[in-house]
Design a protein around this motif. Structure first.
Motif, mmCIF file in Angstrom:
data_model
loop_
_atom_site.group_PDB
_atom_site.id
_atom_site.type_symbol
_atom_site.label_atom_id
_atom_site.label_comp_id
_atom_site.label_asym_id
_atom_site.label_seq_id
_atom_site.Cartn_x
_atom_site.Cartn_y
_atom_site.Cartn_z
ATOM 1 N N ARG A 150 0.837 -1.218 0.000
ATOM 2 C CA ARG A 150 0.000 0.000 0.000
ATOM 3 C C ARG A 150 0.870 1.266 0.000
ATOM 4 O O ARG A 150 0.550 2.241 -0.683
ATOM 5 N N ALA A 151 1.952 1.249 0.781
ATOM 6 C CA ALA A 151 2.836 2.430 0.844
ATOM 7 C C ALA A 151 3.389 2.743 -0.550
ATOM 8 O O ALA A 151 3.467 3.900 -0.966
ATOM 9 N N GLN A 152 3.742 1.697 -1.276
ATOM 10 C CA GLN A 152 4.281 1.886 -2.627
ATOM 11 C C GLN A 152 3.202 2.420 -3.575
ATOM 12 O O GLN A 152 3.439 3.288 -4.411
ATOM 13 N N LEU A 153 1.998 1.875 -3.399
ATOM 14 C CA LEU A 153 0.857 2.298 -4.223
ATOM 15 C C LEU A 153 0.537 3.779 -3.995
ATOM 16 O O LEU A 153 0.254 4.535 -4.935
ATOM 17 N N ILE A 154 0.609 4.180 -2.740
ATOM 18 C CA ILE A 154 0.352 5.586 -2.395
ATOM 19 C C ILE A 154 1.401 6.483 -3.051
ATOM 20 O O ILE A 154 1.073 7.482 -3.693
ATOM 21 N N MET A 205 -3.519 0.605 13.225
ATOM 22 C CA MET A 205 -3.538 2.060 12.976
ATOM 23 C C MET A 205 -2.145 2.661 13.107
ATOM 24 O O MET A 205 -1.811 3.604 12.386
ATOM 25 N N ASP A 206 -1.331 2.120 14.023
ATOM 26 C CA ASP A 206 0.050 2.620 14.146
ATOM 27 C C ASP A 206 0.798 2.415 12.833
ATOM 28 O O ASP A 206 1.481 3.305 12.340
ATOM 29 N N VAL A 207 0.658 1.212 12.270
ATOM 30 C CA VAL A 207 1.354 0.915 11.008
ATOM 31 C C VAL A 207 0.725 1.747 9.880
ATOM 32 O O VAL A 207 1.422 2.232 8.984
ATOM 33 N N ALA A 208 -0.596 1.910 9.934
ATOM 34 C CA ALA A 208 -1.298 2.672 8.882
ATOM 35 C C ALA A 208 -0.818 4.116 8.843
ATOM 36 O O ALA A 208 -0.634 4.691 7.771
ATOM 37 N N ARG A 209 -0.598 4.687 10.025
ATOM 38 C CA ARG A 209 -0.140 6.089 10.056
ATOM 39 C C ARG A 209 1.230 6.223 9.402
ATOM 40 O O ARG A 209 1.542 7.232 8.791
ATOM 41 N N ALA A 210 2.042 5.164 9.535
ATOM 42 C CA ALA A 210 3.365 5.198 8.891
ATOM 43 C C ALA A 210 3.216 5.160 7.368
ATOM 44 O O ALA A 210 3.972 5.802 6.642
ATOM 45 N N ALA A 211 2.230 4.428 6.883
ATOM 46 C CA ALA A 211 2.062 4.279 5.428
ATOM 47 C C ALA A 211 1.236 5.409 4.804
ATOM 48 O O ALA A 211 1.558 5.893 3.719
ATOM 49 N N ALA A 245 -1.676 16.257 3.497
ATOM 50 C CA ALA A 245 -0.990 15.464 2.463
ATOM 51 C C ALA A 245 -1.169 13.951 2.699
ATOM 52 O O ALA A 245 -0.655 13.138 1.929
ATOM 53 N N SER A 246 -1.904 13.569 3.747
ATOM 54 C CA SER A 246 -2.098 12.137 4.013
ATOM 55 C C SER A 246 -3.124 11.570 3.031
ATOM 56 O O SER A 246 -3.796 12.319 2.321
ATOM 57 N N THR A 247 -3.213 10.269 2.990
ATOM 58 C CA THR A 247 -4.056 9.643 1.961
ATOM 59 C C THR A 247 -5.104 8.731 2.594
ATOM 60 O O THR A 247 -5.107 7.520 2.361
ATOM 61 N N TRP A 248 -5.978 9.310 3.391
ATOM 62 C CA TRP A 248 -7.097 8.555 3.966
ATOM 63 C C TRP A 248 -8.282 8.739 3.029
ATOM 64 O O TRP A 248 -8.529 9.849 2.548
ATOM 65 N N PRO A 249 -9.006 7.678 2.760
ATOM 66 C CA PRO A 249 -10.108 7.813 1.784
ATOM 67 C C PRO A 249 -11.211 8.756 2.257
ATOM 68 O O PRO A 249 -11.456 8.883 3.455
ATOM 69 N N ASP A 250 -11.866 9.403 1.290
ATOM 70 C CA ASP A 250 -13.040 10.226 1.613
ATOM 71 C C ASP A 250 -14.219 9.324 1.946
ATOM 72 O O ASP A 250 -15.081 9.674 2.747
ATOM 73 N N LEU A 251 -14.269 8.170 1.270
ATOM 74 C CA LEU A 251 -15.385 7.245 1.508
ATOM 75 C C LEU A 251 -14.945 5.811 1.236
ATOM 76 O O LEU A 251 -14.230 5.542 0.271
ATOM 77 N N VAL A 252 -15.392 4.912 2.111
ATOM 78 C CA VAL A 252 -15.193 3.472 1.897
ATOM 79 C C VAL A 252 -16.574 2.858 1.691
ATOM 80 O O VAL A 252 -17.417 2.916 2.591
#
Ligand code: TMP
Length: 235
Positions: free
Chosen positions: A96-100, A139-145, A153-160
């Motif tokens: 996911r980090a690479q995809l982002i 979530m800890d790992v997610a914040r890193a990615a 500049a983070s990449t959290w979705p607007d909608l799932v």
């Protein structure tokens, strides 16, 4: 004699398509259990958005990059039975980090609509609720990615959009050649489903649930209704 743009009759379906422009610059994830039919709906919304002239970046997670596709192969290889749940978590997040970095962030910066087939919500359901890793650790790992949710500049979705389906219906829709994840027990898959519904319940602003049990056309209508309500309530 030329006819002015205002006087020209709208092309068939134009009214129906106008709302899709509200999706510009959004990051929307389609997610759900294996066999939920989300990928079919994903293809349909992509075609609709393209038809409305939107610039779109579509991604699949895990995968979607040269490195990510190799990680995907490692993750889904049925021979890797010994894979530890935490290794699984890190590999999904690494892909996911690479995809982002390669696709999602640049596309959002260009103001495109980003559509993702799965994302962090899958990790929370599969490695979290079903796999037993606490949400706080994921979530800890997610914040890193993804970056901190408060960082613009983070990449959290607007909608799932979660495509919810019962296990019997999902099993019927699966390709008989099951990958390593699809081979997990029915108890595991029941927990995955619960995981998605729990996420949606605890974060209704970021999640919407679509009943994915009916036929494809009916599910598409529900999906369109959900997207319109969220992004183009006036249209
Ligand atoms: P896909 O075939 O829908 O692309 O998904 C691949 C499999 O990986 C599917 O069984 C769901 C699983 N998965 C996880 O367990 N965790 C994750 O974070 C993601 C993105 C997928």
């Amino acid at each position: 004699m030329s006819v002015s743009a205002e006087a020209r009759p709208a092309p068939a379906g134009a009214g129906d398509r106008a709302w899709l422009r509200a999706l510009k610059g959004r990051f929307i994830v389609f997610d759900g259990a294996d066999g939920s039919g989300k990928s079919t709906q994903f293809t349909r919304i992509m075609a609709m958005a393209r038809g409305a002239g939107l610039a779109i970046t579509e991604v699949r997670d895990p995968g979607g990059t040269r490195i990510g596709e190799r990680i995907r192969d490692v993750l889904l290889d049925p021979e890797h039975e010994e894979m530890d749940m935490r290794c699984e978590l890190m590999l999904y997040m690494a892909s996911r980090a690479q995809l982002i970095a390669e696709h999602i962030r640049p596309a959002l910066q260009r103001g495109e609509l980003v559509l993702a087939d799965r994302f962090l919500s899958s990790t929370l359901a599969y490695q979290g609720t079903a796999g037993g890793i606490p949400t706080s650790e994921i979530m800890d790992v997610a914040r890193a990615a993804l970056g901190h949710p408060d960082d613009p500049a983070s990449t959290w979705p607007d909608l799932v959009v979660v495509f919810d389906v019962d296990e019997a219906t999902a099993a019927k829709r699966l390709n008989p050649l099951l990958d390593r994840m699809e081979r997990k027990s029915s108890e595991f898959h029941a927990k995955v489903r619960r995981g998605y519904l729990d996420q949606a319940e605890s974060d209704p602003a970021r999640y919407a649930v679509v009943d994915a049990r009916p036929g494809e056309d009916e599910v598409t209508s529900s999906m369109v209704r959900v997207l319109r309500e969220r992004f183009a309530p006036e249209a």
